[in-house]
Design an enzyme around this catalytic site. Structure first.
Site, PDB file in Angstrom:
ATOM      1  N   GLN A   1       0.871  -1.178   0.000  1.00  0.00           N
ATOM      2  CA  GLN A   1       0.000   0.000   0.000  1.00  0.00           C
ATOM      3  C   GLN A   1       0.905   1.224   0.000  1.00  0.00           C
ATOM      4  OE1 GLN A   1      -2.409   0.720   3.511  1.00  0.00           O
ATOM      5  NE2 GLN A   1      -4.052   1.669   2.317  1.00  0.00           N
TER       6      GLN A   1
ATOM      7  N   THR B   1      -8.562   1.581   5.328  1.00  0.00           N
ATOM      8  CA  THR B   1      -8.543   0.130   5.476  1.00  0.00           C
ATOM      9  C   THR B   1      -9.133  -0.588   4.265  1.00  0.00           C
ATOM     10  OG1 THR B   1     -10.548   0.443   6.812  1.00  0.00           O
ATOM     11  CG2 THR B   1      -8.485   0.057   7.991  1.00  0.00           C
TER      12      THR B   1
ATOM     13  N   HIS C   1      23.454   1.571  35.696  1.00  0.00           N
ATOM     14  CA  HIS C   1      23.896   1.876  37.062  1.00  0.00           C
ATOM     15  C   HIS C   1      22.845   2.667  37.841  1.00  0.00           C
ATOM     16  CE1 HIS C   1      27.861   1.052  35.354  1.00  0.00           C
ATOM     17  NE2 HIS C   1      27.687   2.045  34.510  1.00  0.00           N
TER      18      HIS C   1
END
Length: 394
Positions: free
Chosen positions: A78, A84, A309
């Site tokens: 795409q 969608t 640390h």
């Protein structure tokens, strides 16, 4: 049954974690986000996976290859993210019968995916929510879907759309839908056509998570790390204390004086300790380093990151190759009882979480004794000065 997985989007709401990595490839427990959907589909009997790719597509291709767990994989590109329906249309040349579509950045319980693939005829996944007004809501009569309404003020049901669809073969011809008001070709318009032409049944989704923003990536890991069983295969010092469902992969090292309270996942190549404390649905990805006097709580620490640390990291997401200088402290709690806010696409929005730390993009480096406020967003490559207190995004 062919399964289409949508993985092409940029994931801008997930920034800074997606500045060079597609959202579906962000880590959720022991695999990328999209792999959970792919695995559910394979377990349910998918005959082929069709992945729609776009943004940073090569990362998806490298992970899945031409075959995934014995199932053939095809790719559809795409070029522009136009919605969608457009994404599925890009995959249509690979489809030759009924097909299933899953959002590649959502998590679903596996039983629901199995039920969808096993359904007779068109079907949709439905999920019950208390307030459906911000979702697409299904109209349902006697178990058959009669319509879908976007963000209704008066919802017809509490059943919302979660991007889980089984389409008939004819739907290939119905993918060319007009642009919506927000300028996208919406798959719900395709679904409306299917509803008008066919009987569409519902599949109840027991558990679902839309993973669009950094705190939802934390939630996704809380879910999936929480499902892991204890498994110790790495090199664990006899004076380390591993409590509950802890996974230490082969190639990981846990040194003396380390306490790990599960659920926690320590991936191959990670080094923990000495004298570190890890707890609360934490993921330490490949080749991470958590050193002396460091506490990591309920966080995602991505590949190659070092917290070596005397530091504290809580309810945070650290991208790849981050380095926290000695004494870096993350504040993760608001004392006024309100939810922590975070910047999404330029707006400060509520995370819905009273405890939420920082999100650091790839390559962030902090100077020694840096303090980071709740909800701070550090863009990829950002740095801090020694002793600095960071209260705003950078």
């Amino acid at each position: 049954m062919q399964v289409v997985l949508l993985t092409a989007g940029e994931g801008t709401r997930m920034r800074p974690l997606t500045e060079s990595l597609p959202k579906p490839m962000l880590p959720v427990a022991d695999r990328p986000l999209v792999a959970h959907g792919a695995d559910a589909a394979v377990d349910a009997g998918a005959s082929e996976l069709v992945l729609v790719v776009g943004y940073e597509a090569e990362a998806v291709r490298e992970y899945f290859g031409e075959e995934y767990r014995g199932v053939p994989v095809e790719y559809a590109v795409q070029e522009e993210q136009l919605g969608t329906a457009h994404a599925v249309q890009c995959a249509s040349e690979h489809l030759d019968g009924p097909f299933v579509v899953l959002n590649g950045d959502d998590l679903y319980d596996r039983a629901s995916v199995d039920a969808l693939l096993s359904a007779e005829g068109p079907a949709v996944g439905t999920y019950r929510v208390d307030d459906p007004t911000s979702y697409g809501v299904f109209e349902v009569e006697d178990g058959v879907v009669t319509g879908i309404v976007e963000k209704p003020t008066d919802p017809p049901t509490d059943l919302v759309n979660v991007g889980l669809y089984r389409f008939p073969a004819e739907a290939r011809e119905w993918l060319d839908v007009p642009l919506s008001e927000r300028g996208e070709h919406e798959i719900t318009d395709v679904l409306s056509k299917v509803i008008a032409e066919r009987s569409v049944t519902t599949v109840g989704v027991e558990r679902w998570l839309g993973c669009g923003r950094p705190w939802e990536l934390l939630e996704a890991n809380e879910w999936k790390v929480g499902e892991l069983d204890r498994d110790i295969r790495g090199d664990v010092h006899e004076r380390a204390d591993l409590r509950g469902p802890v996974v230490v992969e082969e190639g990981a090292t846990v040194d003396a004086g380390v306490v790990v309270e599960g659920p926690a996942l320590i991936r191959s190549g990670a080094e923990v300790g000495p004298n570190a404390y890890v707890r609360g649905a934490t993921l330490l990805a490949e080749d991470t380093h958590v050193g002396n006097g460091v506490e990591i709580k309920n966080s995602v620490v991505m590949e190659g990151t070092h917290v070596p640390h005397l530091s504290y990291v809580g309810d945070s997401v650290l991208g790849r190759d981050v380095n926290f200088g000695a004494g870096t402290k993350v504040a993760n709690l608001r004392h006024d009882g309100e939810s922590v806010r975070f910047t999404v696409k330029g707006d400060r929005v509520s995370t819905g979480r009273r405890k939420f730390g920082v999100v650091a993009g790839d390559g962030v480096k902090t100077g020694i004794n840096t303090s980071l406020n709740p909800g701070v967003r550090l863009s990829a490559g950002a740095t801090t000065n020694p002793g600095e207190s960071v209260t705003r995004d950078r």
